[in-house]
Design a protein around this motif. Structure first.
Motif, short mmCIF file in Angstrom:
data_model
loop_
_atom_site.label_atom_id
_atom_site.label_comp_id
_atom_site.label_asym_id
_atom_site.label_seq_id
_atom_site.Cartn_x
_atom_site.Cartn_y
_atom_site.Cartn_z
N ASN A 51 0.84 -1.20 0.00
CA ASN A 51 0.00 0.00 0.00
C ASN A 51 0.88 1.24 0.00
N SER A 53 1.13 5.58 -0.13
CA SER A 53 0.55 6.93 0.02
C SER A 53 1.69 7.92 0.15
N THR A 55 2.63 12.44 0.66
CA THR A 55 2.22 13.83 0.88
C THR A 55 3.22 14.72 0.15
N PRO A 178 -3.47 2.02 -3.27
CA PRO A 178 -3.33 3.20 -2.41
C PRO A 178 -3.64 2.88 -0.95
N VAL A 180 -4.41 5.24 1.39
CA VAL A 180 -5.53 6.10 1.76
C VAL A 180 -6.20 6.56 0.48
N THR A 181 -7.30 7.26 0.61
CA THR A 181 -8.00 7.75 -0.57
C THR A 181 -7.21 8.90 -1.20
N PHE A 182 -7.44 9.11 -2.48
CA PHE A 182 -6.75 10.19 -3.19
C PHE A 182 -7.17 11.55 -2.65
N MET A 185 -4.97 12.32 0.36
CA MET A 185 -3.64 12.75 -0.08
C MET A 185 -3.65 14.20 -0.56
#
Length: 463
Positions: A51, A53, A55, A178, A180-182, A185
């Motif tokens: 997974n 993700s 930032t 992913p 987390v959800t887009f 992000m």
């Protein structure tokens, strides 16, 4: 913890714990470290799910010429290690430990758009949950290729792609998704990039897909990072000074047309604008694919200044060159320029000057309006005759010479009057042309400014 044939099969892969010892024992961990070269799966037919993700913390640079985007990411990876499992109740309540990442197997996740060496600071440890879930937080200085569109600079919006996937492992070994959800992000990135920097995040979108090359397939996840430039710096340093210089060029038309200072002032203004463009050249992006519209804007402004200087040269030529030849104003010039064009642009004639489209015929008049003792005629005509005295005697030679001088002076005054009338007519021709060209120039600048402003407003609203 001893092996028991009656234990479930998954218990064989649990880490052992000792009483009074917090966490799994070092011996059991060392056994897992020895398997570092192998993918941590009991059944190798089951893929390891990773997974991902990130930032977007900062946009470090945008090189339009080489089409390279440099960003700084906080990257987070999750995957499951089937050999790092223990029971927190048996390990004194320890549910999470940190381990060196070099001692464990890690997925070879890369960014396909990467075009430079990774010089970011490495994070040597990972967090491992008692269920075998590993979390690896790392900082990534990403130098990636991006198709940068700079036509609408400085109101441009860039859409760059980050494609994450395994370099070697196919879809049978490693799957990506992913973490987390887009939307999450995107919100996190907006929060960090909102305070400072030249760029701001508009949105982060993404999707998972399969990359096929030959008979092999790779699982990838593609992120579309949409960023927008903050244009305040370029508006203050580029557009506003250029607008002020154009405004000064417009106001220079109010200088007297017959003055030589107008031409020298305009040449100085063009020189100053050229120096301004040379100084601000570093702020303008440049690519081999195209030119930003702000570069076209500056080029057109410079061309308009040159046109303004040429107009001044034409007017100066009309006012000085043509009038100094003392030629009559052609009839078509009087009809077209002094009559129709003057009426079209609402040119106001001075009250003390008659409309030059209907010139007066020159009528010889005496200097004081009354007949003098001598009748003065042009030099080419009969000589001046003086009246005889009461005694019938002929005037003295000195008196005849004075009459001759007066005749020459009268002829010279008539010639000067004619030259002044011709100069006045050519001056009015120059004034009317100056008014006409000034209004055309003002109309061109207004239309050009409206087009540029409308285009930039449309781009701002679309972004």
């Amino acid at each position: 913890m001893a092996d028991n044939p009656r234990d479930p099969p998954e218990d064989k892969h649990k880490l052992t714990c000792k009483e009074g010892h917090s966490g799994p024992t070092y011996e059991s961990l060392q056994a897992v470290f020895d398997l570092q070269a192998f993918r941590p799966a009991v059944n190798l037919s089951n893929p390891t799910i990773t997974n991902i993700s990130f930032t977007l913390y900062a946009v470090l640079g945008v090189n339009e010429k080489t089409q390279i985007l440099t960003t700084f990411l906080w990257l987070r990876l999750y995957w499951h290690h089937e050999f790092l499992v223990w029971d927190p109740d048996e390990c004194n309540g320890v549910s999470r430990i940190s381990l060196p990442v070099r001692q464990l197997w890690s997925p070879d996740i890369i960014v396909y758009e990467f075009v430079d060496d990774d010089v970011s600071q490495a994070c040597p440890y990972v967090y491992v949950n008692y269920t075998g879930r590993i979390r690896w937080d790392r900082m990534l200085r990403l130098v990636s290729s991006c198709n940068l569109e700079i036509f609408s600079f400085p109101f441009d919006v860039q859409n760059c792609t980050f494609t994450f996937g395994s370099y070697m492992h196919t879809i049978r070994d490693v799957r990506v998704s992913p973490a987390v959800t887009f939307k999450e992000m995107s919100l996190n990135s907006k929060r960090y990039l909102e305070a400072s920097g030249e760029w701001e995040v508009v949105d982060i979108l993404g999707e998972t897909s399969i990359l096929q090359f030959g008979i092999d397939e790779w699982d990838i996840i593609t992120f579309w990072v949409v960023i927008k430039r903050r244009p305040v710096l370029y508006v203050v340093n580029l557009l506003i000074p250029s607008s002020f210089l154009m405004l000064i060029d417009i106001l220079s038309f109010y200088l007297p047309p017959h003055s030589v200072d107008r031409a020298s002032f305009k040449m100085t203004l063009i020189l100053g604008y050229t120096v301004f463009l040379l100084i601000m050249n570093d702020l303008l992006p440049s690519t081999a694919n195209g030119t930003p519209i702000i570069g076209i804007y500056f080029s057109v402004c410079l061309a308009l200044m040159v046109i303004s200087l040429l107009e001044t040269v034409v007017i100066t030529n009309v006012l000085h060159h043509s009038s100094m030849k003392y030629q009559e104003v052609p009839k078509w010039v009087r009809v077209v320029i002094l009559k129709y064009i003057a009426s079209l642009i609402c040119y106001r004639w001075p009250e003390v000057i008659q409309h030059p489209s209907i010139p007066e015929r020159d009528k010889p008049k005496s200097s004081n309006g009354s007949s003098g003792p001598c009748i003065i005629q042009p030099v080419s005509q009969t000589p001046v005759q003086c009246p005889a005295s009461n005694k019938g005697t002929v005037a003295l030679p000195e008196l005849q010479q004075i009459c001759q001088y007066l005749g020459d002076l009268h002829t010279h005054l008539i010639s000067l009057q004619k030259e002044n009338e011709l100069q006045d007519q050519w001056c009015h021709v120059g004034y009317v042309l100056d008014y006409l060209l000034f209004r055309i120039y003002l109309l061109l600048i207004s239309c050009y400014a409206m087009v540029i402003i409308c285009m930039w407003c449309i781009w701002i609203n679309q972004s």
